[in-house]
Every structure is written in C-alpha cells, then in structure tokens.
Design an enzyme around this catalytic site. Structure first.
Site, PDB file in Angstrom:
ATOM      1  N   PRO A 145       0.816  -1.220   0.000  1.00 33.10           N
ATOM      2  CA  PRO A 145       0.000   0.000   0.000  1.00 33.10           C
ATOM      3  C   PRO A 145       0.848   1.268   0.000  1.00 33.10           C
ATOM      4  O   PRO A 145       1.878   1.332   0.683  1.00 33.10           O
ATOM      5  CB  PRO A 145      -0.785  -0.117   1.306  1.00 33.10           C
ATOM      6  CG  PRO A 145       0.080  -0.941   2.193  1.00 33.10           C
ATOM      7  CD  PRO A 145       0.909  -1.833   1.327  1.00 33.10           C
TER       8      PRO A 145
ATOM      9  N   CYS B 240      -1.063  29.017 -15.274  1.00 36.11           N
ATOM     10  CA  CYS B 240      -1.670  29.662 -16.420  1.00 36.11           C
ATOM     11  C   CYS B 240      -2.380  28.655 -17.325  1.00 36.11           C
ATOM     12  O   CYS B 240      -2.037  28.491 -18.496  1.00 36.11           O
ATOM     13  CB  CYS B 240      -0.546  30.383 -17.177  1.00 36.11           C
ATOM     14  SG  CYS B 240      -1.172  31.703 -18.159  1.00 36.11           S
ATOM     15  N   GLU B 241      -3.315  27.924 -16.740  1.00 31.87           N
ATOM     16  CA  GLU B 241      -4.158  26.988 -17.495  1.00 31.87           C
ATOM     17  C   GLU B 241      -5.507  26.944 -16.797  1.00 31.87           C
ATOM     18  O   GLU B 241      -5.573  26.941 -15.565  1.00 31.87           O
ATOM     19  CB  GLU B 241      -3.554  25.571 -17.482  1.00 31.87           C
ATOM     20  CG  GLU B 241      -2.251  25.479 -18.239  1.00 31.87           C
ATOM     21  CD  GLU B 241      -1.862  24.050 -18.631  1.00 31.87           C
ATOM     22  OE1 GLU B 241      -2.758  23.198 -18.802  1.00 31.87           O
ATOM     23  OE2 GLU B 241      -0.660  23.826 -18.763  1.00 31.87           O
TER      24      GLU B 241
ATOM     25  N   TYR C  35       1.005  10.696  -3.430  1.00 36.91           N
ATOM     26  CA  TYR C  35       0.985  11.232  -4.794  1.00 36.91           C
ATOM     27  C   TYR C  35       0.711  12.741  -4.810  1.00 36.91           C
ATOM     28  O   TYR C  35       0.126  13.260  -5.745  1.00 36.91           O
ATOM     29  CB  TYR C  35      -0.050  10.477  -5.660  1.00 36.91           C
ATOM     30  CG  TYR C  35       0.093   8.977  -5.531  1.00 36.91           C
ATOM     31  CD1 TYR C  35       1.177   8.327  -6.094  1.00 36.91           C
ATOM     32  CD2 TYR C  35      -0.824   8.219  -4.789  1.00 36.91           C
ATOM     33  CE1 TYR C  35       1.343   6.957  -5.938  1.00 36.91           C
ATOM     34  CE2 TYR C  35      -0.666   6.845  -4.635  1.00 36.91           C
ATOM     35  CZ  TYR C  35       0.420   6.228  -5.208  1.00 36.91           C
ATOM     36  OH  TYR C  35       0.586   4.870  -5.061  1.00 36.91           O
TER      37      TYR C  35
HETATM   38  N1  LLP Z   1       2.343  -1.548  -6.080  1.00 38.54           N
HETATM   39  C1  LLP Z   1       2.453  -1.267  -7.388  1.00 38.54           C
HETATM   40  C2  LLP Z   1       3.115  -2.226  -8.253  1.00 38.54           C
HETATM   41  C3  LLP Z   1       1.937  -0.070  -7.890  1.00 38.54           C
HETATM   42  O1  LLP Z   1       2.044   0.192  -9.181  1.00 38.54           O
HETATM   43  C4  LLP Z   1       1.314   0.855  -7.004  1.00 38.54           C
HETATM   44  C5  LLP Z   1       0.779   2.120  -7.509  1.00 38.54           C
HETATM   45  C6  LLP Z   1       1.241   0.519  -5.657  1.00 38.54           C
HETATM   46  C7  LLP Z   1       1.762  -0.694  -5.220  1.00 38.54           C
HETATM   47  C8  LLP Z   1       0.617   1.417  -4.627  1.00 38.54           C
HETATM   48  O2  LLP Z   1      -0.706   1.691  -4.876  1.00 38.54           O
HETATM   49  P1  LLP Z   1      -1.622   2.408  -3.763  1.00 38.54           P
HETATM   50  O3  LLP Z   1      -1.699   1.488  -2.573  1.00 38.54           O
HETATM   51  O4  LLP Z   1      -0.986   3.685  -3.407  1.00 38.54           O
HETATM   52  O5  LLP Z   1      -2.939   2.600  -4.418  1.00 38.54           O
HETATM   53  N2  LLP Z   1      -0.795   8.761  -9.074  1.00 38.54           N
HETATM   54  C9  LLP Z   1      -1.998   8.018  -8.797  1.00 38.54           C
HETATM   55  C10 LLP Z   1      -1.725   6.651  -8.231  1.00 38.54           C
HETATM   56  C11 LLP Z   1      -0.806   5.818  -9.098  1.00 38.54           C
HETATM   57  C12 LLP Z   1      -0.496   4.484  -8.488  1.00 38.54           C
HETATM   58  C13 LLP Z   1       0.465   3.712  -9.302  1.00 38.54           C
HETATM   59  N3  LLP Z   1       0.838   2.479  -8.733  1.00 38.54           N
HETATM   60  C14 LLP Z   1      -2.890   8.849  -7.865  1.00 38.54           C
HETATM   61  O6  LLP Z   1      -2.510   9.962  -7.502  1.00 38.54           O
HETATM   62  O7  LLP Z   1      -3.975   8.420  -7.522  1.00 38.54           O
END
Ligand code: LLP
Length: 437
Positions: free
Chosen positions: A292, A361-362, A390
């Site tokens: 996570p 500026c968007e 993120y």
């Molecule tokens: N493991 C892998 C292989 C992943 O690709 C990711 C996230 C995670 C774990 C962790 O996922 P989480 O538990 O945080 O959901 N930028 C996007 C999220 C992109 C996540 C990409 N991979 C946002 O701001 O929502």
C-alpha cells in the site's frame, strides 16, 4: 460517519474556530513556515501502518507490508515507516537509491519496475534487491546481468496481470488484457519453467490491480483469479513460493461521505483465501505481502495555502490560492476530489460556492470545483486534505514555481523536512553554451 468524526479520523479538529492538525494550530504553522506548504503528521503514518499490520498479523503472521515509495519518497517518511518495521516497494532506481539513503536494508526492498533496462537490473543486483519482472522477455536479461556481475541469484518474481483491474480513474487500473503491466495467465507456466531452467531457485509472485480501490469486492475478484493462477503453477511445476504479493490499491475516504475501507472484510476476502491455499496445498510457507502507498500516507498530510484573490466574475466565484496543479496535480490529472476546509472558521457568515483556483496559467488549474464554504476573504488560509500520497511526489515546477517546503509534525512540535525550493534551485542544472554567454 458524521462530519466532525470524519475530520477527527484524520486528526483534524476545530478549536475556537481554528483548525488544528494533530493538536497543532494550522494558522501558526502557516505563519511560521509560509504557504503553500505540505504538513505531514508522523503519528498518523504510524497509526495507519499499525492498523493494517494488526489486521494482517491477526490472520497470518508471516507477512510484510511494503510501502509503495512512489506515494511519498521523503527520507523522513521512509525512516518513520522503517522504524515501524515496514518494508518497501520501489518502482525505479531512484526510489531504491532514496531508500538506501534512508538507511533501509536492501532485503526489505522489492523492485517492481516496468520496462526494465539492463542498467536497472544491474543496479538492483549490485545493491542486493529482489526484482519483480514485468515481462517474459526480461527474464534472460536478468539472468545475464547476474552472470555478468557474478552474483548469486536472489529470488525472482513475476508480476501477474489477472485480467481484472479496478481503480479510482482509468489511468490507475493496472490489470486487463490491454494494460501494459504484468504477464497474462497464458504465459505464466512458461515464465516460471524458464526461470528454473535459467538457474533461479527461489520464487515470488505478485499482482497489483490498481489504485484507490474502495470496494473490497474488487480485491475479492482479483484474489480469486490470482490464487487460481498460483494453484496452476503449483500443480504443474511444484514451486514453493517464498512470497506471494497482493499489491497495493487500498483506498481512503477522500470525500466526507465516504467511509474508511473495511479492513476486516479485506481480511476475509483476501487474507483468508490465501491462508486456505497455504493450508491445503503443498506450497511451503510463503510470506504474505501487500504494497500500500495511499493507505499508509495519504491522510497524514494537508497542504496549507493562502487565498490571494477573491474574484466574482458576475457568474461564478473564484477563490484564488497560492497552490496550484504544480503543488498538487491529482484534481487536474484525475479529476480527484480533495476536501478543502478553512483554517479559520468564522461564526454567522453566509455560505457561498467557490471554485478554488491555483495560479497556473491553465484553466484546468482548479483544485476544488463548486465547493460550499463560508464567505472567504483575501488572506484567509485553507487546508487541502489527504495530500500525503501522490501529492509532493507528483508536484512540479511548471510555470517556474518552486516546490514548497515539507513540514513534519509530531506530538505538537514541527520540523522542516524539506526546504522550499528557490529560483536558483530551478536554474541550477541549466548550462549556457559559450556562444550565448
Ligand atoms: N504496487 C504497485 C506495483 C503499484 O504500481 C502501485 C501504484 C502501488 C503498489 C501502490 O498503490 P496504492 O496502494 O498507493 O494505491 N498517481 C496516482 C496513483 C498511481 C499508483 C500507481 N501504482 C494517484 O494519484 O492516484
């Protein structure tokens, strides 16, 4: 959950009309450190880690939680999680480098990249980090890299694409036949057979179906498929997995009408079926892993920002702030909701609807659309919630706006853990050729 309870769940509360985060007055923080700035609550990270850890421990003790470093890669945050016993999931050499700088042992890191280069493999091998492959074609290259460096092979793992994904936005659904990640069921036996032929002795297996998942039943569906694929591998190759990694994706309640993910249900539909497989098949005693990012870090952070402009264009009200999509890109990129509240709540003022607009500026630079807030004034402060995952890691210097400072708070005290960038920082790497000097 009732609204004040929802805020309390995130360690936020109003005292005499002023917003406190972990018992710290947010107006004092804004004045001390300037705005915009990221405020990060250390105890919240520890709390979320332990909640999750206790749930998993209660069902299957041999487990590791790998924090997905892409969510938040500040060294202090990594150190906090390391001190709790967390492991780490990295997606790039840069993230591994950062973890090592944080003093994290390489054995605690799994490298789940995609589109790996040979240099990526060599970096992982030199630093003693396990690689989780994303394509069948990468296997021989990994083996060649081990041979070239004359290093003993670590376990190898494949990321499986279970052909069912979920997530808060289409960009974050990471499984399905037309998605770039992982290998499909049809190639799985071949992958592990070939790995064995190439001299790999220890194996792991992994899946990650997407990010920001609030419906536990999405995990149930993916788990069923994942476990059926694992059983197929055991039946035909008799592999005893060192670890089985269920990925990340656990969502959080960004909106006051959302409830936290039901972890007991997650346990029922993910961990229990896994344990059943371990108990009924000749599979050894694999480590149960998850990765996570958001669940552990999102709620630990708010952005403090100040209103500079109230604009009434006769049709719409805009509250112009000093944080934009350079500071937090999620609303613009994914249409994500981040709750926004005032730091100084006034009594008996009318409620109005505002678009909360950044200075980029968007026209897409809106951090909150049509938000019902008390009547706002220029110089008021706002808090943008749930920005610890993120948030900073996806921030940019677009429009030549330096990134903000990051401030850690713990037990009522505050510590700067990253300076705000300066204009010179932005220009530092540029080189002017002689003919332009
Ligand atoms: N493991 C892998 C292989 C992943 O690709 C990711 C996230 C995670 C774990 C962790 O996922 P989480 O538990 O945080 O959901 N930028 C996007 C999220 C992109 C996540 C990409 N991979 C946002 O701001 O929502």
């Amino acid at each position: 959950m009732e609204y004040t309870e929802w805020l309390k769940y995130k360690d936020l509360e109003y005292r005499d009309g002023i917003l406190y985060f972990e018992n710290v007055n947010t107006l004092d923080l804004a004045k001390k450190y300037g705005t915009p700035c990221y405020i990060i609550n250390e105890n919240m990270i520890r709390k979320r880690y332990n909640e999750l850890k206790n749930i998993i421990d209660s069902e299957y003790i041999k487990n590791d939680i790998h924090f997905a470093v892409k969510a938040n890669s500040n060294i202090s945050i990594l150190k906090i999680l390391d001190s709790e016993g967390s492991h780490f999931d990295c997606t790039s050499r840069g993230e591994i480098y950062t973890c090592l700088k944080a003093g994290i042992f390489p054995e605690k890191i799994i490298y789940t990249g995609n589109m790996f280069t040979n240099e990526d493999f060599e970096f992982a091998i030199i630093n003693g980090v396990v690689v989780n492959l994303d394509s069948l074609s990468q296997l021989e290259r990994l083996e060649r890299a081990y041979n070239k460096l004359k290093k003993e092979k670590k376990p190898v793992s494949f990321r499986i694409n279970p052909e069912f994904g979920a997530g808060h936005h289409i960009h974050d659904i990471t499984a399905g036949k037309d998605i770039k990640f992982g290998i499909l069921e049809d190639q799985v036996i071949e992958a592990y057979k070939k790995a064995r032929e190439l001299g790999f002795r220890d194996f792991g297996i992994h899946q990650h179906i997407g990010s920001g998942i609030n419906n536990p039943y999405d995990f149930e569906r993916a788990t069923k498929k994942f476990l059926s694929i694992i059983k197929k591998i055991i039946d035909s190759l008799h592999i005893k997995f060192k670890f089985i990694d269920f990925g990340g994706g656990l969502g959080i309640p960004y909106h006051p009408e959302e409830d936290p993910l039901d972890l007991d249900l997650y346990k029922e539909i993910v961990i229990k079926p896994f344990k059943e497989l371990v108990n009924t098949e000749d599979i050894g005693e694999p480590i149960f892993k998850i990765e996570p990012g958001r669940y552990l870090s999102a709620e630990s952070s708010i952005i403090l920002t100040q209103i500079n402009t109230i604009k009434d264009n006769g049709y719409k009200l805009f509250a112009g702030i000093n944080a934009g999509f350079n500071t937090l890109i999620r609303p613009t990129m994914y249409n994500s909701y981040h709750h926004i509240i005032v730091c100084n709540k006034k009594e008996k003022v009318r409620k109005l609807k505002y678009d909360i607009a950044g200075p980029i500026c968007e026209s897409g630079d809106i951090l909150g659309k049509e938000r019902d807030l008390q009547e706002l004034k220029e110089q008021d402060y706002l808090a943008i919630l749930d920005t610890g995952a993120y948030g900073f890691t996806m921030s940019s210097t677009y429009n030549s706006r330096p990134r903000p400072a990051e401030i850690l708070i713990k037990n009522g005290r505050s510590f700067k853990i990253r300076e705000a960038e300066s204009y010179d920082n932005l220009l530092k790497l540029q080189i002017i050729p002689d003919h332009l000097k």
